[in-house]
Each structure stands twice: as structure tokens, then as C-alpha cells.
Design an enzyme around this catalytic site. Sequence first.
Site, PDB file in Angstrom:
ATOM      1  N   GLY A 138      92.157  62.977  16.185  1.00  0.00           N
ATOM      2  CA  GLY A 138      92.545  62.111  17.297  1.00  0.00           C
ATOM      3  C   GLY A 138      93.618  61.124  16.897  1.00  0.00           C
ATOM      4  O   GLY A 138      93.459  60.387  15.914  1.00  0.00           O
ATOM      5  N   GLY A 154      94.775  58.747  18.989  1.00  0.00           N
ATOM      6  CA  GLY A 154      94.751  57.641  19.949  1.00  0.00           C
ATOM      7  C   GLY A 154      94.805  56.335  19.157  1.00  0.00           C
ATOM      8  O   GLY A 154      95.277  56.310  18.010  1.00  0.00           O
ATOM      9  N   GLU A 168      93.698  47.840  38.869  1.00  0.00           N
ATOM     10  CA  GLU A 168      95.150  47.950  38.652  1.00  0.00           C
ATOM     11  C   GLU A 168      95.732  49.067  39.513  1.00  0.00           C
ATOM     12  O   GLU A 168      96.822  48.944  40.085  1.00  0.00           O
ATOM     13  CB  GLU A 168      95.431  48.176  37.169  1.00  0.00           C
ATOM     14  CG  GLU A 168      95.071  46.940  36.358  1.00  0.00           C
ATOM     15  CD  GLU A 168      95.393  47.020  34.874  1.00  0.00           C
ATOM     16  OE1 GLU A 168      95.744  45.988  34.294  1.00  0.00           O
ATOM     17  OE2 GLU A 168      95.272  48.093  34.296  1.00  0.00           O
TER      18      GLU A 168
HETATM   19  C1  FAD Z   1      93.212  54.705  32.589  1.00  0.00           C
HETATM   20  C2  FAD Z   1      92.773  53.856  31.406  1.00  0.00           C
HETATM   21  C3  FAD Z   1      93.131  52.534  31.358  1.00  0.00           C
HETATM   22  C4  FAD Z   1      92.746  51.753  30.270  1.00  0.00           C
HETATM   23  N1  FAD Z   1      93.129  50.431  30.220  1.00  0.00           N
HETATM   24  C5  FAD Z   1      92.849  49.706  29.121  1.00  0.00           C
HETATM   25  C6  FAD Z   1      93.340  48.380  29.005  1.00  0.00           C
HETATM   26  O1  FAD Z   1      93.998  47.844  29.914  1.00  0.00           O
HETATM   27  N2  FAD Z   1      93.069  47.701  27.860  1.00  0.00           N
HETATM   28  C7  FAD Z   1      92.358  48.260  26.836  1.00  0.00           C
HETATM   29  O2  FAD Z   1      92.178  47.628  25.808  1.00  0.00           O
HETATM   30  N3  FAD Z   1      91.855  49.501  26.927  1.00  0.00           N
HETATM   31  C8  FAD Z   1      92.094  50.242  28.041  1.00  0.00           C
HETATM   32  N4  FAD Z   1      91.626  51.525  28.151  1.00  0.00           N
HETATM   33  C9  FAD Z   1      90.732  52.026  27.093  1.00  0.00           C
HETATM   34  C10 FAD Z   1      91.518  52.423  25.874  1.00  0.00           C
HETATM   35  O3  FAD Z   1      92.624  53.222  26.225  1.00  0.00           O
HETATM   36  C11 FAD Z   1      90.575  53.157  24.950  1.00  0.00           C
HETATM   37  O4  FAD Z   1      89.493  52.311  24.638  1.00  0.00           O
HETATM   38  C12 FAD Z   1      91.266  53.582  23.683  1.00  0.00           C
HETATM   39  O5  FAD Z   1      92.302  54.488  23.979  1.00  0.00           O
HETATM   40  C13 FAD Z   1      90.258  54.233  22.749  1.00  0.00           C
HETATM   41  O6  FAD Z   1      90.919  54.681  21.607  1.00  0.00           O
HETATM   42  P1  FAD Z   1      90.370  55.986  20.870  1.00  0.00           P
HETATM   43  O7  FAD Z   1      91.196  56.159  19.662  1.00  0.00           O
HETATM   44  O8  FAD Z   1      88.905  55.907  20.732  1.00  0.00           O
HETATM   45  O9  FAD Z   1      90.623  57.176  21.906  1.00  0.00           O
HETATM   46  P2  FAD Z   1      91.953  57.647  22.616  1.00  0.00           P
HETATM   47  O10 FAD Z   1      92.986  56.616  22.591  1.00  0.00           O
HETATM   48  O11 FAD Z   1      91.502  58.197  23.911  1.00  0.00           O
HETATM   49  O12 FAD Z   1      92.449  58.819  21.696  1.00  0.00           O
HETATM   50  C14 FAD Z   1      91.728  59.987  21.500  1.00  0.00           C
HETATM   51  C15 FAD Z   1      92.677  61.029  20.968  1.00  0.00           C
HETATM   52  O13 FAD Z   1      91.925  62.108  20.500  1.00  0.00           O
HETATM   53  C16 FAD Z   1      92.501  63.310  20.914  1.00  0.00           C
HETATM   54  N5  FAD Z   1      91.401  64.270  20.955  1.00  0.00           N
HETATM   55  C17 FAD Z   1      90.331  64.267  21.757  1.00  0.00           C
HETATM   56  N6  FAD Z   1      89.501  65.278  21.447  1.00  0.00           N
HETATM   57  C18 FAD Z   1      90.094  65.918  20.415  1.00  0.00           C
HETATM   58  C19 FAD Z   1      89.718  67.042  19.642  1.00  0.00           C
HETATM   59  N7  FAD Z   1      88.591  67.691  19.862  1.00  0.00           N
HETATM   60  N8  FAD Z   1      90.576  67.455  18.683  1.00  0.00           N
HETATM   61  C20 FAD Z   1      91.746  66.802  18.432  1.00  0.00           C
HETATM   62  N9  FAD Z   1      92.122  65.722  19.132  1.00  0.00           N
HETATM   63  C21 FAD Z   1      91.301  65.289  20.097  1.00  0.00           C
HETATM   64  C22 FAD Z   1      93.141  63.004  22.247  1.00  0.00           C
HETATM   65  O14 FAD Z   1      94.194  63.906  22.503  1.00  0.00           O
HETATM   66  C23 FAD Z   1      93.627  61.588  22.015  1.00  0.00           C
HETATM   67  O15 FAD Z   1      94.930  61.565  21.507  1.00  0.00           O
HETATM   68  C24 FAD Z   1      91.973  52.314  29.229  1.00  0.00           C
HETATM   69  C25 FAD Z   1      91.613  53.664  29.295  1.00  0.00           C
HETATM   70  C26 FAD Z   1      92.014  54.442  30.377  1.00  0.00           C
HETATM   71  C27 FAD Z   1      91.623  55.897  30.438  1.00  0.00           C
END
Ligand code: FAD
Length: 453
Positions: free
Chosen positions: A31, A33, A194
Site C-alpha cells: 500500500g 497510501g 464537503e
Molecule cells: C473521500 C475521503 C475523504 C477523506 N478525507 C479526509 C480528510 O479530510 N482528512 C483526513 O485526515 N483523512 C481523510 N480521509 C481518510 C484518509 O484518506 C485515510 O485515513 C488515509 O488515506 C489512510 O491511509 P492508509 O495508508 O491507511 O490507506 P490509503 O491511503 O487508503 O492507502 C491504501 C493503499 O493501499 C493500496 N492497496 C489496497 N489494497 C491493496 C492490496 N491488496 N495490495 C496492494 N495495494 C493495496 C491502495 O491502492 C492504496 O494506495 C478521507 C478518506 C476518503 C475516502
Amino acid sequence: MIRIVSREFRPGSQYGEGMDNASRHRVVVVGAGFGGLFATKALRRADVDVTLINGTPYHLFQPLLYQVATGILSPGEIAPPVREILRRQRNVKVLLGTVTEVDVEHRTVTAIAPGTSYKVEYDSLIVAAGAAQSYFGNDQFAEFAPGMKSIDDALELRGRIFGAFELAELETDPAAIERWLTFVVVGAGPTGVEMAGQIAELAHRTLPGEYKNIDPSQARIVLMDALDTVLPSFGDHLSTAALRQLHKIGVEVELGTKVVSVDSDGIEVETVRGHQRIETFTKIWAAGVSAPSLSRQLAERTGAETDRAGRIKVNPDCTVPGHPEIFAIGDTVAIKALDGSPVPGIAPAAKQEGTFVAETIRRRLAGKAEPRAFHYHHQGSLAQIGKRMAVIDFGWIKLRGALAWWLWGIAHIYFLVGVRSRLSVALNWLWIYTRNQRSARLITSAGGESAIE
Ligand SMILES: Cc1cc2nc3c(=O)[nH]c(=O)nc-3n(C[C@H](O)[C@H](O)[C@H](O)COP(=O)(O)OP(=O)(O)OC[C@H]3O[C@@H](n4cnc5c(N)ncnc54)[C@H](O)[C@@H]3O)c2cc1C
């Protein structure tokens, strides 16, 4: 060294130099993200080889997805290529792939990409696979009320929103016009607020004057939630302020309203006043998250507990119980802050966890004492409602209105990844601020596939 245990793609296609020290510790990050990217960056000076596997070639800035859906930003502005972000980091390889399996016994992950699959061995694994949309057991709603988790989702919604105005213009039946010009957003958390706010701004500020048969400012934008407050995590004071601001820009807010059915022509809800139906072609789901399938699978393989949304309950140091070599972070996990409250599923939490687990790995390899628990530092909650309207809760100070809006904008530009994205987004915002015009209105399917069946 990264050893590809088996692969079905062309030999040597992506695996270059610089990472062939056989003794180096191998970290696989799933991931790119916020969690995965920040973990990877924090390992840049560590004596490790990192393989970052991501389902897409880009890092998605989800907080601004709604601006792609409402024609303010183009996808590329919030989704820079992961390779470009990490191009100067010598100890990382970026692989496109969706990890489908973690073999905890043999310490390998299996990933698939179009036309190929491969396995990668790890010594330490960081799972940062984010979250999926939840329809609370009503997955059949998804067809008619898409959620917003990916660029594809945002573009589908853009097609439905802008397409609704186009198709309303073609109608002669007043009931059909009304149905096209009614937009329902389910979920009054930051994303829903939003989104509803931007559809209202679009209808009331951007589009008027562009159509001959309809008046876009007559559009009805309904924001609904089963709870009895908007932005519940911001506290009473800011929730009330946000509600007032939403009313001011013409959003109808229906609280204590539970969705019971969704079809192509409308949405049915239960409220204290009883059963109601709203006729609308455009429904947007902004409520609920669930764990991705990889997280559920990892929990099964390791015997780790999950919460109701399927998120892994990790140890205080973000390791998966019984597996000190596997870390899980970000939206994929349920973890508590030191005061016992749940760490929220937001970007800063995922970033902090990413940096924390990278530091744990570095200390482990250096033979130093590891930090026992992740300390979450809440920097604040921000939500934009409309032009010069936002709410911000920094804990020590709560802001609303124009000042909050400016700070919201500055914070988002600061948190965007890459100078080009920052400049481009700032320019677009300046344009919409001064001209009320949106630069990213391109749609390829008016009304969205299922909406016009
Ligand atoms: C519409 C929306 C609005 C938001 N607004 C806010 C905000 O205003 N402020 C805030 O702080 N947070 C906000 N969030 C929440 C924030 O985006 C998340 O908390 C944050 O992105 C989490 O980070 P992460 O690394 O856990 O996951 P993510 O950022 O979701 O990243 C996960 C990554 O893993 C990859 N992935 C998934 N499964 C697999 C797999 N099996 N194999 C390989 N890759 C995989 C995906 O492609 C992605 O790139 C929002 C979320 C959404 C959906």
C-alpha cells in the site's frame, strides 16, 4: 536482496541494481497510501531493502477526491506517481500489484497485476492497505449510490453530477427535471458534508446562466445521516456551526434518517416522521468504512482479532499479535491511543503510524530498545463547507467561517505530496475563488452507467 520466489512476467523487467546485498533486511510494504508511503520514506536511511507494492501506480490524496468528483481538480493533481515521489530513494523498489495473499509461515506475499502474478519474500512486512466502502450489509445499494474511495469512483460521480444537469436540460417533464436536479448525499461526516457543500456551490454559483431550459440554482441538495448531528467528531459547537453554514448555502440536512432502500430513481428512508421516498437519479454514499479483503485474510491467517468493520486489532506497537515481523497500520487497523480512545481513520494517523513502524524496524536492526507503544498525536480536524466556510477543531482552539476556510486551504496545500500538485491545486482554487469557474468538468458518460438505465 529481493528474491522473486516465482513470477510469470518477463525476467528482469523491473528489477534493477542497487538492491543486491544478500544480507540486507527485506521490508515489504503493501500500500502506497499515507501509511505505506510515510513508512517507506522513513526507511530511506535504514540499512534495508524496501519493496513497495501498490494496487495502483499512484499515491492518492483521498481528502480531495470530492473536488475531482465536483469538477474542481483533475485526477493527476491529487494522484502523483509513486515512482516519481520515491525516485531519489535508492533502497526502494516500487511494484504495481494487488497483494492477494500473505503466507505468514514462509514469509512471502503474492501479488497480481494485469496478466501476471509474483511472490516477494520479506523479513518485515508492513500492511497499509487502507479501507473499503461499507454499505452496512446492503451492498446492493452500491450500484445506485456509489461511494468515493478511488479516482474511478470520483470520475463516475463527476459523470453522474454534471450529467444530471445535462440530462435535466433535455427533459420536458417537470417531474423528471426535478428528479435530475435532486442530489442526495448519504453520510454527514467530513466527506459527505464537503461533497454536499460543493454540489450546492456548483449549482448555485458555477452553473447558473449556462443552461437555457433549466435553472441549476433550483437544484435540491439533501444531506442525510442516521445520526442526529453533522460532523459528530467535531463536537457540538462546530457541528451546530457547520449545520448553519450548510443551510446558508442551500443544503437540506435530514438527520436521524436511515436509508432502507436505493434504486435507480430514488431513495427510501425511515425517519421519526415515518417512511419517506425522495425521487432522485443521483445518490452518493459517503457513510461507513470496512476493512479491505487483505486485512480480513491476514487476520484469518494469524488468528488476530478484528473489530466490527473487519479491521485488525493490532498490538500497541502496531504489530499483528503473535507476529512481531508483521506490522499493520492506517485505516486497515483498529488501535487505541494512550488514553484508550480509538485512533481515528484519518491521514495524519496513518502517516504517524508509518513513521513509527519504520523507526521500530530501524531500532530493531540496530539492536536498540524498541518503542513499546504508538503515541497518536491528534493535530486537528478540518472540513470545508463552502466558499469561505469551514470548521476546524485544533483541540485548543475551534474555528469556523472564513478564517477556518483559509487555514483549511493552506493545510491541504501543505499536506499535498509534491510541489507540482501544490502549485496546480493552488492555481485551481484561485480560479474558482475569483471566477467561480471549475477547470475539470470533463465527463465521458453523462449521468453514470446505472443512473440512466
Ligand atoms: C473521500 C475521503 C475523504 C477523506 N478525507 C479526509 C480528510 O479530510 N482528512 C483526513 O485526515 N483523512 C481523510 N480521509 C481518510 C484518509 O484518506 C485515510 O485515513 C488515509 O488515506 C489512510 O491511509 P492508509 O495508508 O491507511 O490507506 P490509503 O491511503 O487508503 O492507502 C491504501 C493503499 O493501499 C493500496 N492497496 C489496497 N489494497 C491493496 C492490496 N491488496 N495490495 C496492494 N495495494 C493495496 C491502495 O491502492 C492504496 O494506495 C478521507 C478518506 C476518503 C475516502
